[in-house]
Design a protein around this motif. Structure first.
Motif, PDB file in Angstrom:
ATOM      1  N   ARG A  54      -2.555  -7.086  -8.866  1.00 49.66           N
ATOM      2  CA  ARG A  54      -1.578  -8.070  -9.353  1.00 49.66           C
ATOM      3  C   ARG A  54      -1.524  -8.099 -10.883  1.00 49.66           C
ATOM      4  O   ARG A  54      -0.463  -8.305 -11.458  1.00 49.66           O
ATOM      5  N   ALA A  55      -2.650  -7.860 -11.537  1.00 53.97           N
ATOM      6  CA  ALA A  55      -2.658  -7.796 -12.999  1.00 53.97           C
ATOM      7  C   ALA A  55      -1.839  -6.580 -13.470  1.00 53.97           C
ATOM      8  O   ALA A  55      -1.119  -6.674 -14.470  1.00 53.97           O
ATOM      9  N   PHE A  56      -1.951  -5.485 -12.755  1.00 52.78           N
ATOM     10  CA  PHE A  56      -1.153  -4.301 -13.083  1.00 52.78           C
ATOM     11  C   PHE A  56       0.328  -4.649 -12.956  1.00 52.78           C
ATOM     12  O   PHE A  56       1.134  -4.258 -13.795  1.00 52.78           O
ATOM     13  N   CYS A  57       0.670  -5.393 -11.920  1.00 50.75           N
ATOM     14  CA  CYS A  57       2.065  -5.770 -11.677  1.00 50.75           C
ATOM     15  C   CYS A  57       2.614  -6.657 -12.813  1.00 50.75           C
ATOM     16  O   CYS A  57       3.781  -6.538 -13.179  1.00 50.75           O
ATOM     17  N   GLU A  58       1.764  -7.509 -13.349  1.00 53.19           N
ATOM     18  CA  GLU A  58       2.205  -8.375 -14.440  1.00 53.19           C
ATOM     19  C   GLU A  58       2.608  -7.574 -15.680  1.00 53.19           C
ATOM     20  O   GLU A  58       3.449  -8.003 -16.458  1.00 53.19           O
ATOM     21  N   ASP A  59       1.998  -6.404 -15.838  1.00 50.26           N
ATOM     22  CA  ASP A  59       2.280  -5.569 -17.002  1.00 50.26           C
ATOM     23  C   ASP A  59       3.491  -4.657 -16.812  1.00 50.26           C
ATOM     24  O   ASP A  59       3.860  -3.938 -17.730  1.00 50.26           O
ATOM     25  N   LEU A  60       4.082  -4.657 -15.624  1.00 51.26           N
ATOM     26  CA  LEU A  60       5.261  -3.789 -15.382  1.00 51.26           C
ATOM     27  C   LEU A  60       6.487  -4.311 -16.118  1.00 51.26           C
ATOM     28  O   LEU A  60       6.793  -5.424 -16.209  1.00 51.26           O
ATOM     29  N   ASP A 101       0.831  -1.203   0.000  1.00 55.49           N
ATOM     30  CA  ASP A 101       0.000   0.000   0.000  1.00 55.49           C
ATOM     31  C   ASP A 101       0.867   1.256   0.000  1.00 55.49           C
ATOM     32  O   ASP A 101       0.685   2.159  -0.822  1.00 55.49           O
ATOM     33  N   ALA A 102       1.827   1.321   0.908  1.00 56.36           N
ATOM     34  CA  ALA A 102       2.671   2.509   1.018  1.00 56.36           C
ATOM     35  C   ALA A 102       3.517   2.718  -0.232  1.00 56.36           C
ATOM     36  O   ALA A 102       3.624   3.841  -0.738  1.00 56.36           O
ATOM     37  N   LEU A 103       4.099   1.660  -0.740  1.00 59.36           N
ATOM     38  CA  LEU A 103       4.968   1.791  -1.909  1.00 59.36           C
ATOM     39  C   LEU A 103       4.185   2.107  -3.175  1.00 59.36           C
ATOM     40  O   LEU A 103       4.648   2.880  -4.019  1.00 59.36           O
ATOM     41  N   SER A 104       3.009   1.532  -3.323  1.00 55.35           N
ATOM     42  CA  SER A 104       2.207   1.856  -4.505  1.00 55.35           C
ATOM     43  C   SER A 104       1.744   3.307  -4.447  1.00 55.35           C
ATOM     44  O   SER A 104       1.707   3.995  -5.476  1.00 55.35           O
ATOM     45  N   ALA A 105       1.418   3.801  -3.258  1.00 60.75           N
ATOM     46  CA  ALA A 105       1.039   5.210  -3.107  1.00 60.75           C
ATOM     47  C   ALA A 105       2.221   6.120  -3.428  1.00 60.75           C
ATOM     48  O   ALA A 105       2.062   7.162  -4.069  1.00 60.75           O
ATOM     49  N   SER A 106       3.408   5.714  -3.004  1.00 58.79           N
ATOM     50  CA  SER A 106       4.616   6.483  -3.310  1.00 58.79           C
ATOM     51  C   SER A 106       4.872   6.514  -4.815  1.00 58.79           C
ATOM     52  O   SER A 106       5.205   7.559  -5.381  1.00 58.79           O
ATOM     53  N   ALA A 107       4.723   5.378  -5.458  1.00 59.76           N
ATOM     54  CA  ALA A 107       4.922   5.312  -6.905  1.00 59.76           C
ATOM     55  C   ALA A 107       3.914   6.209  -7.623  1.00 59.76           C
ATOM     56  O   ALA A 107       4.274   6.944  -8.544  1.00 59.76           O
ATOM     57  N   ALA A 108       2.658   6.172  -7.197  1.00 59.23           N
ATOM     58  CA  ALA A 108       1.620   6.987  -7.831  1.00 59.23           C
ATOM     59  C   ALA A 108       1.866   8.477  -7.594  1.00 59.23           C
ATOM     60  O   ALA A 108       1.575   9.299  -8.476  1.00 59.23           O
ATOM     61  N   ALA A 109       2.388   8.825  -6.428  1.00 58.17           N
ATOM     62  CA  ALA A 109       2.684  10.229  -6.148  1.00 58.17           C
ATOM     63  C   ALA A 109       3.793  10.741  -7.062  1.00 58.17           C
ATOM     64  O   ALA A 109       3.784  11.899  -7.462  1.00 58.17           O
ATOM     65  N   GLY A 110       4.724   9.862  -7.409  1.00 54.52           N
ATOM     66  CA  GLY A 110       5.827  10.255  -8.270  1.00 54.52           C
ATOM     67  C   GLY A 110       5.528  10.173  -9.749  1.00 54.52           C
ATOM     68  O   GLY A 110       6.156  10.849 -10.566  1.00 54.52           O
ATOM     69  N   ASP A 111       4.561   9.336 -10.130  1.00 61.39           N
ATOM     70  CA  ASP A 111       4.236   9.158 -11.544  1.00 61.39           C
ATOM     71  C   ASP A 111       2.793   8.654 -11.637  1.00 61.39           C
ATOM     72  O   ASP A 111       2.467   7.576 -11.123  1.00 61.39           O
ATOM     73  N   ALA A 112       1.960   9.416 -12.299  1.00 65.53           N
ATOM     74  CA  ALA A 112       0.529   9.090 -12.387  1.00 65.53           C
ATOM     75  C   ALA A 112       0.260   7.758 -13.081  1.00 65.53           C
ATOM     76  O   ALA A 112      -0.818   7.188 -12.912  1.00 65.53           O
ATOM     77  N   ARG A 113       1.231   7.229 -13.831  1.00 62.27           N
ATOM     78  CA  ARG A 113       1.018   5.928 -14.483  1.00 62.27           C
ATOM     79  C   ARG A 113       0.788   4.815 -13.468  1.00 62.27           C
ATOM     80  O   ARG A 113       0.220   3.782 -13.796  1.00 62.27           O
ATOM     81  N   TYR A 114       1.247   5.012 -12.223  1.00 59.49           N
ATOM     82  CA  TYR A 114       1.117   3.978 -11.199  1.00 59.49           C
ATOM     83  C   TYR A 114      -0.121   4.173 -10.319  1.00 59.49           C
ATOM     84  O   TYR A 114      -0.329   3.423  -9.364  1.00 59.49           O
ATOM     85  N   ALA A 115      -0.939   5.160 -10.653  1.00 58.01           N
ATOM     86  CA  ALA A 115      -2.157   5.407  -9.874  1.00 58.01           C
ATOM     87  C   ALA A 115      -3.106   4.202  -9.852  1.00 58.01           C
ATOM     88  O   ALA A 115      -3.669   3.899  -8.799  1.00 58.01           O
ATOM     89  N   PRO A 116      -3.292   3.476 -10.972  1.00 53.84           N
ATOM     90  CA  PRO A 116      -4.188   2.310 -10.906  1.00 53.84           C
ATOM     91  C   PRO A 116      -3.701   1.242  -9.912  1.00 53.84           C
ATOM     92  O   PRO A 116      -4.521   0.610  -9.240  1.00 53.84           O
ATOM     93  N   LEU A 117      -2.398   1.068  -9.822  1.00 55.74           N
ATOM     94  CA  LEU A 117      -1.855   0.111  -8.845  1.00 55.74           C
ATOM     95  C   LEU A 117      -2.184   0.576  -7.434  1.00 55.74           C
ATOM     96  O   LEU A 117      -2.699  -0.200  -6.617  1.00 55.74           O
ATOM     97  N   ALA A 118      -1.914   1.840  -7.154  1.00 58.41           N
ATOM     98  CA  ALA A 118      -2.187   2.373  -5.816  1.00 58.41           C
ATOM     99  C   ALA A 118      -3.674   2.315  -5.491  1.00 58.41           C
ATOM    100  O   ALA A 118      -4.054   1.962  -4.373  1.00 58.41           O
ATOM    101  N   GLN A 119      -4.522   2.638  -6.464  1.00 53.68           N
ATOM    102  CA  GLN A 119      -5.970   2.602  -6.234  1.00 53.68           C
ATOM    103  C   GLN A 119      -6.457   1.183  -5.951  1.00 53.68           C
ATOM    104  O   GLN A 119      -7.317   0.978  -5.090  1.00 53.68           O
TER     105      GLN A 119
END
Length: 145
Positions: free
Chosen positions: A139-145, A94-112
């Motif tokens: 997890r599906a979002f993670c597979e696409d990373l 949760d914390a790391l996905s929120a951090s990623a989304a704060a730094g780059d909007a592309r990661y917002a779906p993961l954080a959400q």
């Protein structure tokens, strides 16, 4: 004949405890546990084996996905080390996905998705179909990373 002394008045007793006191104590302990787990999860994640100390949004997203990979919902309510590991990995994701989304909007779906799964879990106190659906989405979002 001596005058009779009256019996002393009974000592005052403590007022009855309110019925909500136990509930308040339990809720306070749960809130403290959640905050402690979140802090521990963030500390665990930040002290982990990241490739770079810089911590880019992409690295945070990958670290969140690694935490999710190691997270087993079946162990979330276990007592002892297995349960603690599950709690911390979930909080770290949760914390790391929120951090990623704060730094780059592309990661917002993961954080959400991660935040949504935790919010649904907090509302239902069980890993029901809705919670699992949000976890699967993350997890599906993670597979696409």
């Amino acid at each position: 004949m001596q005058p009779q002394q009256p019996y002393p008045a009974p000592a005052p007793t403590a007022p009855a405890q309110p019925r909500n006191r136990n509930r308040t104590v339990v809720l306070s302990l749960m809130a403290g546990l959640v905050l402690g787990v979140a802090g521990t999860g963030v500390a665990w994640a930040l002290s982990g084996d990241t490739a770079s100390a810089g911590g880019s949004p992409a690295e945070d997203a990958r670290a969140a996905c690694r935490a999710l990979d190691g997270f087993d919902p079946a162990k979330y309510t276990e007592k002892g080390p297995a349960g603690e590991i599950a709690l911390n990995r979930y909080a770290a994701a949760d914390a790391l996905s929120a951090s990623a989304a704060a730094g780059d909007a592309r990661y917002a779906p993961l954080a959400q998705a991660v935040r949504g799964s935790r919010a649904r879990l907090s509302a239902t106190f069980e890993f029901n179909a809705e919670v699992k659906k949000e976890l699967d989405r993350a997890r599906a979002f993670c597979e696409d990373l």
